[in-house]
Design a protein around this motif. Structure first.
Motif, PDB file in Angstrom:
ATOM      1  N   ILE A 239     -11.129   5.281 -13.503  1.00 12.89           N
ATOM      2  CA  ILE A 239     -12.254   6.215 -13.662  1.00 12.89           C
ATOM      3  C   ILE A 239     -13.108   6.231 -12.391  1.00 12.89           C
ATOM      4  O   ILE A 239     -13.537   7.287 -11.926  1.00 12.89           O
ATOM      5  N   ILE A 240     -13.314   5.051 -11.815  1.00 14.47           N
ATOM      6  CA  ILE A 240     -14.044   4.978 -10.534  1.00 14.47           C
ATOM      7  C   ILE A 240     -13.275   5.760  -9.464  1.00 14.47           C
ATOM      8  O   ILE A 240     -13.846   6.519  -8.678  1.00 14.47           O
ATOM      9  N   GLU A 241     -11.958   5.589  -9.474  1.00 15.08           N
ATOM     10  CA  GLU A 241     -11.139   6.295  -8.474  1.00 15.08           C
ATOM     11  C   GLU A 241     -11.170   7.805  -8.695  1.00 15.08           C
ATOM     12  O   GLU A 241     -11.228   8.586  -7.739  1.00 15.08           O
ATOM     13  N   ALA A 242     -11.160   8.231  -9.964  1.00 19.49           N
ATOM     14  CA  ALA A 242     -11.256   9.669 -10.253  1.00 19.49           C
ATOM     15  C   ALA A 242     -12.583  10.215  -9.735  1.00 19.49           C
ATOM     16  O   ALA A 242     -12.644  11.305  -9.155  1.00 19.49           O
ATOM     17  N   ALA A 243     -13.665   9.443  -9.920  1.00 21.70           N
ATOM     18  CA  ALA A 243     -14.983   9.879  -9.458  1.00 21.70           C
ATOM     19  C   ALA A 243     -14.991  10.008  -7.929  1.00 21.70           C
ATOM     20  O   ALA A 243     -15.569  10.952  -7.382  1.00 21.70           O
ATOM     21  N   ALA A 244     -14.336   9.077  -7.275  1.00 20.19           N
ATOM     22  CA  ALA A 244     -14.284   9.130  -5.808  1.00 20.19           C
ATOM     23  C   ALA A 244     -13.542  10.385  -5.352  1.00 20.19           C
ATOM     24  O   ALA A 244     -13.961  11.073  -4.413  1.00 20.19           O
ATOM     25  N   ASN A 245     -12.464  10.723  -6.047  1.00 23.42           N
ATOM     26  CA  ASN A 245     -11.695  11.924  -5.671  1.00 23.42           C
ATOM     27  C   ASN A 245     -12.494  13.192  -5.922  1.00 23.42           C
ATOM     28  O   ASN A 245     -12.508  14.092  -5.096  1.00 23.42           O
TER      29      ASN A 245
END
Ligand code: PGA
Length: 248
Positions: A239-245
């Motif tokens: 989820i953190i990675e999705a937010a970064a993208n």
């Protein structure tokens, strides 16, 4: 505006879970464009803050008084002393299980902000209110009743959490989330003037690795508050990675 991904561990977690926090902190440190926060149970706040690195640690609730004869309660200055940077106010589980009214949530948020904490104020309709077509009205009146007039973009975060979406695997559609967040933004501008433009508005309710990108791409969605999927690094990190993208 920086995206905020916040986890609420609710009544889950003993010391054994701090290993998850270490793994989350490693990713948070490497993901500069996203703010990451975790609210563990009160008992873990001190140790969690020591483990947290780039992750902001916070409380799930606080009392509206700084101290006094309130057996079992925790005050905002106590949270600050333990290393907390924020506190969740008026989560729907507190509103439902402990009869917290807007006035109580307002007093808690004020106490939190006076102590130097960010208040994450939760609002959202239940299933009956949505079925009756009253969701927008309920959310507007909760904002009226629970946001301190002195709140700023730096010490207030609002989280839209329809109660029927919490822990159920059901979510509103992207259009419904976008519409509600637009209304919340307009209301914050009305309540706080220009300051309301910078207040982050999170979505909460069954956010997971599979739906995070879609939800975070909705207009006026500035992050997410996550329950179940924040309990393990395996579920929370994507989820953190999705937010970064999305925020690139
Ligand atoms: P959930 O909880 O992610 O488990 O649905 C969300 C919340 O209560 O904030």
């Amino acid at each position: 505006m920086r995206t905020l991904i916040a986890g609420n561990w609710k009544m889950n977690g003993t010391r054994a879970m701090l290993g998850e926090l270490d793994r989350i902190a490693a990713i948070a440190a490497a993901t500069e464009q996203v703010d990451v926060a975790i609210a563990p149970p009160f008992t873990l706040i001190g140790e969690a803050a020591a483990h947290a690195g780039a992750v902001m640690i916070g409380g799930q609730d606080c009392h509206s008084a700084d101290k006094g004869a309130h057996t079992g309660e925790i005050s905002a200055p106590m949270l600050v002393e333990m290393g907390a940077g924020f506190v969740i106010c008026g989560h729907s589980e507190r509103r439902a299980e402990f009869d917290e009214t807007d006035a109580v949530v307002l007093a808690k948020a004020q106490a939190a902000q006076n102590a130097g904490l960010i208040a994450i104020i939760c609002i959202g309709e239940d299933e009956a209110e949505r079925d009756e077509g009253r969701a927008l009205m309920v959310v507007a009146s909760e904002l009226d009743g629970s946001v301190p007039a002195t709140a700023t973009a730096a010490n207030l975060v609002v989280s839209y959490e329809p109660a029927w979406a919490i822990g159920t695997g059901r979510t509103p559609t992207a259009d419904e989330i976008g519409e509600m967040h637009g209304i919340i933004r307009a209301k914050l501008l009305q309540l706080l003037g220009e300051e309301g433009r910078g207040v982050r508005i999170l979505y909460g309710g069954s956010v997971n690795a599979g739906n995070a990108s879609t939800i975070l791409a909705c207009p006026d969605v500035n992050g997410a508050l996550i329950g179940g999927a924040s309990l393990t690094a395996e579920q929370f990190v994507p989820i953190i990675e999705a937010a970064a993208n999305v925020s690139q």
